[in-house]
Design a protein around this motif. Structure first.
Motif, PDB file in Angstrom:
ATOM      1  N   ARG A 227       0.864  -1.184   0.000  1.00 50.00           N
ATOM      2  CA  ARG A 227       0.000   0.000   0.000  1.00 50.00           C
ATOM      3  C   ARG A 227       0.901   1.235   0.000  1.00 50.00           C
ATOM      4  N   VAL A 228       0.755   2.055  -1.051  1.00 49.84           N
ATOM      5  CA  VAL A 228       1.635   3.204  -1.239  1.00 49.84           C
ATOM      6  C   VAL A 228       0.882   4.483  -0.882  1.00 49.84           C
ATOM      7  N   GLY A 229       1.368   5.186   0.126  1.00 50.13           N
ATOM      8  CA  GLY A 229       0.768   6.457   0.509  1.00 50.13           C
ATOM      9  C   GLY A 229      -0.696   6.357   0.896  1.00 50.13           C
ATOM     10  N   GLU A 230      -1.139   5.147   1.251  1.00 50.03           N
ATOM     11  CA  GLU A 230      -2.545   4.903   1.594  1.00 50.03           C
ATOM     12  C   GLU A 230      -3.480   5.340   0.461  1.00 50.03           C
ATOM     13  N   ARG A 231      -2.942   5.282  -0.801  1.00 51.19           N
ATOM     14  CA  ARG A 231      -3.747   5.723  -1.946  1.00 51.19           C
ATOM     15  C   ARG A 231      -3.881   4.653  -3.028  1.00 51.19           C
ATOM     16  N   ARG A 232      -2.825   3.857  -3.217  1.00 45.99           N
ATOM     17  CA  ARG A 232      -2.853   2.893  -4.315  1.00 45.99           C
ATOM     18  C   ARG A 232      -2.007   1.679  -3.941  1.00 45.99           C
ATOM     19  N   TRP A 233      -1.938   0.686  -4.890  1.00 44.60           N
ATOM     20  CA  TRP A 233      -1.249  -0.575  -4.627  1.00 44.60           C
ATOM     21  C   TRP A 233      -0.115  -0.819  -5.616  1.00 44.60           C
ATOM     22  N   ASP A 234       0.946  -1.441  -5.108  1.00 39.99           N
ATOM     23  CA  ASP A 234       1.977  -2.073  -5.929  1.00 39.99           C
ATOM     24  C   ASP A 234       1.882  -3.579  -5.719  1.00 39.99           C
ATOM     25  N   ASP A 238       6.535 -12.946  -7.995  1.00 43.99           N
ATOM     26  CA  ASP A 238       7.511 -13.946  -7.558  1.00 43.99           C
ATOM     27  C   ASP A 238       8.825 -13.881  -8.320  1.00 43.99           C
ATOM     28  N   ASN A 239       8.833 -13.261  -9.525  1.00 45.48           N
ATOM     29  CA  ASN A 239      10.078 -13.143 -10.295  1.00 45.48           C
ATOM     30  C   ASN A 239      10.751 -11.790 -10.108  1.00 45.48           C
ATOM     31  N   GLY A 240      10.281 -11.011  -9.118  1.00 53.17           N
ATOM     32  CA  GLY A 240      10.922  -9.742  -8.809  1.00 53.17           C
ATOM     33  C   GLY A 240      10.308  -8.537  -9.492  1.00 53.17           C
ATOM     34  N   ILE A 241       9.372  -8.719 -10.391  1.00 50.83           N
ATOM     35  CA  ILE A 241       8.741  -7.600 -11.097  1.00 50.83           C
ATOM     36  C   ILE A 241       7.790  -6.857 -10.162  1.00 50.83           C
ATOM     37  N   THR A 242       7.807  -5.536 -10.244  1.00 50.26           N
ATOM     38  CA  THR A 242       6.862  -4.709  -9.497  1.00 50.26           C
ATOM     39  C   THR A 242       5.863  -4.104 -10.474  1.00 50.26           C
ATOM     40  N   VAL A 243       4.585  -4.303 -10.182  1.00 50.74           N
ATOM     41  CA  VAL A 243       3.520  -3.716 -11.000  1.00 50.74           C
ATOM     42  C   VAL A 243       2.930  -2.553 -10.216  1.00 50.74           C
ATOM     43  N   LYS A 244       3.030  -1.343 -10.783  1.00 49.24           N
ATOM     44  CA  LYS A 244       2.533  -0.146 -10.122  1.00 49.24           C
ATOM     45  C   LYS A 244       1.152   0.188 -10.675  1.00 49.24           C
ATOM     46  N   LEU A 245       0.128  -0.060  -9.863  1.00 48.82           N
ATOM     47  CA  LEU A 245      -1.243   0.158 -10.295  1.00 48.82           C
ATOM     48  C   LEU A 245      -1.657   1.605 -10.052  1.00 48.82           C
ATOM     49  N   PRO A 246      -2.634   2.091 -10.823  1.00 48.28           N
ATOM     50  CA  PRO A 246      -3.068   3.480 -10.650  1.00 48.28           C
ATOM     51  C   PRO A 246      -3.935   3.656  -9.408  1.00 48.28           C
ATOM     52  N   GLU A 247      -4.078   4.911  -9.004  1.00 46.46           N
ATOM     53  CA  GLU A 247      -4.917   5.218  -7.853  1.00 46.46           C
ATOM     54  C   GLU A 247      -6.389   5.003  -8.172  1.00 46.46           C
ATOM     55  N   ASP A 248      -6.796   5.361  -9.377  1.00 49.91           N
ATOM     56  CA  ASP A 248      -8.170   5.175  -9.838  1.00 49.91           C
ATOM     57  C   ASP A 248      -8.178   4.199 -11.009  1.00 49.91           C
ATOM     58  N   GLY A 249      -9.257   3.446 -11.131  1.00 51.32           N
ATOM     59  CA  GLY A 249      -9.390   2.520 -12.250  1.00 51.32           C
ATOM     60  C   GLY A 249      -8.515   1.293 -12.134  1.00 51.32           C
ATOM     61  N   GLU A 250      -8.293   0.824 -10.919  1.00 52.91           N
ATOM     62  CA  GLU A 250      -7.403  -0.342 -10.739  1.00 52.91           C
ATOM     63  C   GLU A 250      -8.024  -1.610 -11.323  1.00 52.91           C
TER      64      GLU A 250
END
Length: 313
Positions: A227-234, A238-250
């Motif tokens: 939980r990033v900044g209590e606003r959105r999700w990363d 398992d292979n080390g990739i980080t997916v940065k999802l948007p605050e709106d329209g997840e």
């Protein structure tokens, strides 16, 4: 001669029943059976014909001492201990405990809360107090303690349901679905729980995890929900990739991510991150190794193409 005399006839001179010389009734008088012996003893005492049994003085002294001791124990609050001691040594000492329903809580912890000392009497054992002590254990939601005579205690517990692991700084705790902390992480099967990271994560996790679970292939690869900044999700895969999802329209972003991975194998490539925070574009960050290889490949290409000489016809 007995002091209790019964009349034998109704004529003049017939003696009526008497007790200590007092007439009881002019006619026949019959005492209840249960009272006859005590009345005879009292009658004999009245005329001095009763002889006390041997050792009666010692018996009466013992009764007096025992009653005095009991009264003193009552005043001093030691009655419970005396009852425990006596009944434990007459066949009612607890020598068996059955524990049912515990998975995360060890039997040793439950036995410790029962506070048995080897000579605890089942008769004097306070089951309600023991139930309250067991209910204070971290994983216990409901507890019941039952006496099974002559010498068994039965403990039944229902434990709290773990939902996820929550990491805050260096602290890692097991939490319920409502975000309540159950206990510190202790290993074992708890490693299979989803990992939540960051402030505010437990409050939003149930709804967000339900969205991810609609895509089993993606859900099986997620190792951490940040939980990033209590606003959105990363999403940490398992292979080390980080997916940065948007605050709106997840919801839409998750669907697009799954579609691109299915069609182009996006999440299987040599990349470090997929940035979906902007609605009009997707940014892919290469790993350092992949970036180096790409730069080397570009450098191998000729900087310019040589023009062929024109041929005049």
């Amino acid at each position: 001669m007995s002091a209790l005399k019964w009349g034998q006839g109704k004529g003049e001179g017939a003696a009526g029943p008497s007790l200590f010389g007092l007439p009881l009734s002019p006619g026949h008088f019959v005492l209840p059976r249960v009272l006859r012996r005590p009345v005879r003893i009292l009658a004999r005492l009245g005329v001095g014909e009763f002889q006390a049994p041997r050792f009666s003085a010692a018996i009466l002294s013992g009764v007096l001492i025992a009653s005095s001791s009991a009264y003193g124990a009552y005043l001093g609050g030691d009655v419970e201990g005396i009852v425990q001691s006596i009944t434990a040594r007459t066949g009612f000492a607890v020598d068996q405990v059955k524990v049912v329903g515990n998975r995360q809580t060890s039997e040793i912890d439950i036995l410790d809360r029962l506070e048995l000392d080897g000579w605890t009497s089942l008769i004097g054992f306070n089951a309600e107090a023991a139930r309250e002590r067991i209910s204070g254990l971290p994983w216990i939601e409901v507890a019941a303690v039952r006496k099974v005579y002559p010498h068994t205690l039965e403990v039944r517990v229902e434990e709290r349901e773990p939902f996820a692991l929550w990491q805050q700084g260096n602290d890692l705790s097991v939490i319920e679905k409502d975000g309540a902390v159950i206990a510190p992480f202790s290993g074992g099967k708890q490693v299979l729980l989803p990992l939540l990271i960051g402030a505010g994560a437990p409050a939003k996790a149930p709804d967000f995890l339900a969205k991810i679970e609609k895509y089993p292939e993606l859900a099986s690869r997620v190792k951490g929900y940040v939980r990033v900044g209590e606003r959105r999700w990363d999403l940490k895969l398992d292979n080390g990739i980080t997916v940065k999802l948007p605050e709106d329209g997840e919801d839409q972003a998750i669907a697009e991510l799954v579609s691109m991975d299915h069609d182009k194998g996006l999440l299987s490539r040599d990349i470090a991150a997929v940035d979906m925070r902007l609605s009009d574009r997707l940014v892919v960050q290469l790993t350092p190794e992949a970036a180096t290889q790409r730069e080397a490949a570009l450098n191998e290409k000729p900087k310019s193409l040589k023009r062929k000489p024109e041929t005049k016809i």
